[in-house]
Design a protein around this motif. Sequence first.
Motif, PDB file in Angstrom:
ATOM      1  N   THR A  46       0.846  -1.186   0.000  1.00 37.22           N
ATOM      2  CA  THR A  46       0.000   0.000   0.000  1.00 37.22           C
ATOM      3  C   THR A  46       0.885   1.241   0.000  1.00 37.22           C
ATOM      4  OG1 THR A  46      -1.920   1.060   1.032  1.00 37.22           O
ATOM      5  CG2 THR A  46      -0.285   0.136   2.534  1.00 37.22           C
ATOM      6  N   ASP A  47       0.229   2.391   0.011  1.00 40.56           N
ATOM      7  CA  ASP A  47       0.906   3.681  -0.037  1.00 40.56           C
ATOM      8  C   ASP A  47       0.905   4.231   1.389  1.00 40.56           C
ATOM      9  OD1 ASP A  47       1.810   6.134  -0.971  1.00 40.56           O
ATOM     10  OD2 ASP A  47      -0.131   6.777  -1.752  1.00 40.56           O
ATOM     11  N   ASN A  48       1.581   5.366   1.631  1.00 43.78           N
ATOM     12  CA  ASN A  48       1.444   5.964   2.964  1.00 43.78           C
ATOM     13  C   ASN A  48       1.075   7.445   2.906  1.00 43.78           C
ATOM     14  OD1 ASN A  48       3.766   7.305   2.317  1.00 43.78           O
ATOM     15  ND2 ASN A  48       5.087   6.126   3.678  1.00 43.78           N
ATOM     16  N   GLU A  57       5.671   3.733  -3.046  1.00 42.19           N
ATOM     17  CA  GLU A  57       4.919   4.717  -3.812  1.00 42.19           C
ATOM     18  C   GLU A  57       3.991   4.034  -4.811  1.00 42.19           C
ATOM     19  OE1 GLU A  57       5.873   5.897  -7.121  1.00 42.19           O
ATOM     20  OE2 GLU A  57       7.319   4.296  -7.404  1.00 42.19           O
ATOM     21  N   PHE A  58       2.922   4.754  -5.142  1.00 39.65           N
ATOM     22  CA  PHE A  58       1.800   4.145  -5.855  1.00 39.65           C
ATOM     23  C   PHE A  58       2.167   3.407  -7.144  1.00 39.65           C
ATOM     24  CE2 PHE A  58      -1.853   4.387  -8.768  1.00 39.65           C
ATOM     25  CZ  PHE A  58      -2.727   3.572  -8.066  1.00 39.65           C
ATOM     26  N   ALA A  59       2.958   4.053  -8.005  1.00 40.13           N
ATOM     27  CA  ALA A  59       3.277   3.414  -9.290  1.00 40.13           C
ATOM     28  C   ALA A  59       3.984   2.067  -9.057  1.00 40.13           C
ATOM     29  CB  ALA A  59       4.140   4.342 -10.131  1.00 40.13           C
ATOM     30  N   GLY A  72      -6.415   2.479  -2.990  1.00 35.05           N
ATOM     31  CA  GLY A  72      -7.328   3.342  -3.726  1.00 35.05           C
ATOM     32  C   GLY A  72      -7.106   3.183  -5.218  1.00 35.05           C
ATOM     33  N   MET A  73      -6.840   1.950  -5.618  1.00 37.19           N
ATOM     34  CA  MET A  73      -6.423   1.664  -6.988  1.00 37.19           C
ATOM     35  C   MET A  73      -7.645   1.425  -7.876  1.00 37.19           C
ATOM     36  SD  MET A  73      -3.639  -1.235  -8.084  1.00 37.19           S
ATOM     37  CE  MET A  73      -4.287  -2.217  -6.745  1.00 37.19           C
ATOM     38  N   THR A  74      -7.759   2.211  -8.919  1.00 38.97           N
ATOM     39  CA  THR A  74      -8.895   2.087  -9.823  1.00 38.97           C
ATOM     40  C   THR A  74      -8.749   0.857 -10.712  1.00 38.97           C
ATOM     41  OG1 THR A  74      -9.042   4.489  -9.854  1.00 38.97           O
ATOM     42  CG2 THR A  74     -10.226   3.313 -11.594  1.00 38.97           C
ATOM     43  N   ILE A  75      -9.867   0.170 -10.878  1.00 38.60           N
ATOM     44  CA  ILE A  75      -9.890  -0.980 -11.784  1.00 38.60           C
ATOM     45  C   ILE A  75      -9.962  -0.433 -13.208  1.00 38.60           C
ATOM     46  CG2 ILE A  75     -11.200  -3.036 -12.461  1.00 38.60           C
ATOM     47  CD1 ILE A  75     -12.483  -2.951  -9.601  1.00 38.60           C
ATOM     48  N   GLY A 114       1.571   8.089 -12.719  1.00 42.59           N
ATOM     49  CA  GLY A 114       1.013   6.736 -12.870  1.00 42.59           C
ATOM     50  C   GLY A 114      -0.434   6.613 -12.456  1.00 42.59           C
ATOM     51  N   SER A 115      -1.115   7.750 -12.260  1.00 44.86           N
ATOM     52  CA  SER A 115      -2.509   7.690 -11.816  1.00 44.86           C
ATOM     53  C   SER A 115      -3.461   7.774 -12.998  1.00 44.86           C
ATOM     54  CB  SER A 115      -2.811   8.834 -10.845  1.00 44.86           C
ATOM     55  OG  SER A 115      -2.751  10.072 -11.535  1.00 44.86           O
ATOM     56  N   THR A 116      -4.708   7.429 -12.732  1.00 45.12           N
ATOM     57  CA  THR A 116      -5.732   7.525 -13.765  1.00 45.12           C
ATOM     58  C   THR A 116      -5.963   8.990 -14.152  1.00 45.12           C
ATOM     59  OG1 THR A 116      -7.298   7.281 -11.937  1.00 45.12           O
ATOM     60  CG2 THR A 116      -6.975   5.371 -13.347  1.00 45.12           C
ATOM     61  N   LEU A 133      -5.759  17.752 -10.736  1.00 44.70           N
ATOM     62  CA  LEU A 133      -6.817  16.782 -11.026  1.00 44.70           C
ATOM     63  C   LEU A 133      -6.466  15.490 -10.297  1.00 44.70           C
ATOM     64  CD1 LEU A 133      -9.410  16.098 -12.751  1.00 44.70           C
ATOM     65  CD2 LEU A 133      -7.855  15.002 -14.366  1.00 44.70           C
ATOM     66  N   TYR A 134      -7.425  15.014  -9.491  1.00 44.99           N
ATOM     67  CA  TYR A 134      -7.158  13.784  -8.749  1.00 44.99           C
ATOM     68  C   TYR A 134      -8.468  13.197  -8.225  1.00 44.99           C
ATOM     69  CZ  TYR A 134      -3.830  10.728  -6.330  1.00 44.99           C
ATOM     70  OH  TYR A 134      -3.067   9.667  -5.924  1.00 44.99           O
ATOM     71  N   ASP A 135      -8.350  12.071  -7.502  1.00 48.94           N
ATOM     72  CA  ASP A 135      -9.536  11.381  -7.001  1.00 48.94           C
ATOM     73  C   ASP A 135     -10.297  12.259  -5.998  1.00 48.94           C
ATOM     74  OD1 ASP A 135      -7.588   9.502  -8.032  1.00 48.94           O
ATOM     75  OD2 ASP A 135      -8.958   7.930  -7.364  1.00 48.94           O
ATOM     76  N   ASP A 191     -13.835   2.986  -9.996  1.00 51.71           N
ATOM     77  CA  ASP A 191     -14.122   1.935  -9.019  1.00 51.71           C
ATOM     78  C   ASP A 191     -12.813   1.400  -8.461  1.00 51.71           C
ATOM     79  OD1 ASP A 191     -16.856   2.003  -9.157  1.00 51.71           O
ATOM     80  OD2 ASP A 191     -16.990   0.473 -10.735  1.00 51.71           O
ATOM     81  N   TYR A 192     -12.674   1.444  -7.149  1.00 56.85           N
ATOM     82  CA  TYR A 192     -11.456   0.923  -6.530  1.00 56.85           C
ATOM     83  C   TYR A 192     -11.592  -0.594  -6.310  1.00 56.85           C
ATOM     84  CZ  TYR A 192     -10.150   5.723  -5.124  1.00 56.85           C
ATOM     85  OH  TYR A 192      -9.793   7.053  -5.102  1.00 56.85           O
ATOM     86  N   GLY A 193     -10.515  -1.299  -6.617  1.00 54.32           N
ATOM     87  CA  GLY A 193     -10.501  -2.738  -6.376  1.00 54.32           C
ATOM     88  C   GLY A 193      -9.218  -3.139  -5.658  1.00 54.32           C
TER      89      GLY A 193
HETATM   90  N1  ARG Z   1      -7.392   5.999  -8.189  1.00 58.95           N
HETATM   91  C1  ARG Z   1      -6.238   6.508  -8.828  1.00 58.95           C
HETATM   92  C2  ARG Z   1      -5.564   5.392  -9.598  1.00 58.95           C
HETATM   93  O1  ARG Z   1      -5.850   4.267  -9.385  1.00 58.95           O
HETATM   94  C3  ARG Z   1      -5.251   7.109  -7.868  1.00 58.95           C
HETATM   95  C4  ARG Z   1      -4.879   6.219  -6.754  1.00 58.95           C
HETATM   96  C5  ARG Z   1      -3.787   6.742  -5.890  1.00 58.95           C
HETATM   97  N2  ARG Z   1      -3.605   5.927  -4.779  1.00 58.95           N
HETATM   98  C6  ARG Z   1      -2.612   6.092  -3.885  1.00 58.95           C
HETATM   99  N3  ARG Z   1      -2.538   5.267  -2.906  1.00 58.95           N
HETATM  100  N4  ARG Z   1      -1.765   7.053  -4.045  1.00 58.95           N
HETATM  101  O2  ARG Z   1      -4.728   5.654 -10.415  1.00 58.95           O
END
Ligand code: ARG
Length: 276
Positions: free
Chosen positions: A54-56, A96-98, A115-118, A165-167, A202-204, A231-233
């Motif tokens: 996960t991220d922090n 980190e997320f990516a 919080g990762m989008t499917i 690396g985000s949506t 721009l972000y979630d 949608d987060y999965g």
């Molecule tokens: N929902 C977006 C994605 O999946 C951003 C998620 C960012 N999550 C995080 N833990 N930083 O790309």
Amino acid sequence: MYRKLLLTLFLSLLIGVLAACGGSSESDAGETESATDDGAEAEKTDGKVYTVATDNAYVPFEYLDEESGDLVGFDIDLITALAEEAGIEIEIETLEFAGIVAGLGSGKFDIGIAGMTITEERKENIDFTQPYYEAGLILAVTEENADEIQSIDDVDGKVVATRQGSTSQEYLEENTEATPEAFPEIVEAYQNVLAGRADAVLYDLPNVQYYSEKEAGGKLKTVGEKLTGEDYGIGFPKGSELRDKIDDALTTIKENGTYDDIYEKWFGERPEGTEK
Ligand code: ARG
């Protein structure tokens, strides 16, 4: 002859009593053993420890509590409840997320929740559970830019900050003529907008809202409509057996109210369409 019969009777009685004692003491021992904590634990988990990536720095899903320094958030409570329901032991690792998305694809981690989008693209390398949270993207600006940028239709030619690396980064690249500026940490994106170095972010939606209310002291405001469904999965390496286990556990805790309790703790209300 009579004495011999008595003796035989006595001996067989003695053997019977001894056998009965032996038998009962054995079964007692058996019962005590299976009732100990060790026995119960061994039955509940498969003895393995699965790594959760996960991220922090993604409020309120996963972040470090300022006072305690502990990793907290909706995703953390959710995966803890799911592991318990599924009977598996987990160990949480942050990066980190990516790196989470890439590491799941390459099988470096067993589970990813961030919080990762499917998305269709991610589905090529990652198996996801059913959605556990419905987010969307939102644009935010400072007061100075609020007249000029009122929605995503006004960002062409502007610098829009977001996370690598985000949506959101993908959305900007594919659907606008803005210049995306993607940072490894979203907090940097917000800070750049607050400092006037970027025109918008721009972000979630849940993250933007939480950040603007709790951290930015009202200096950042959201504009326009929520964009696209996000949608987060929970993610797994392709073909992982854990996917179905955790997905079933998710169905169970959505039905038994545990999910709603966790949701209420972090979002201040119960999810739409459910009652206490
Ligand atoms: N929902 C977006 C994605 O999946 C951003 C998620 C960012 N999550 C995080 N833990 N930083 O790309």
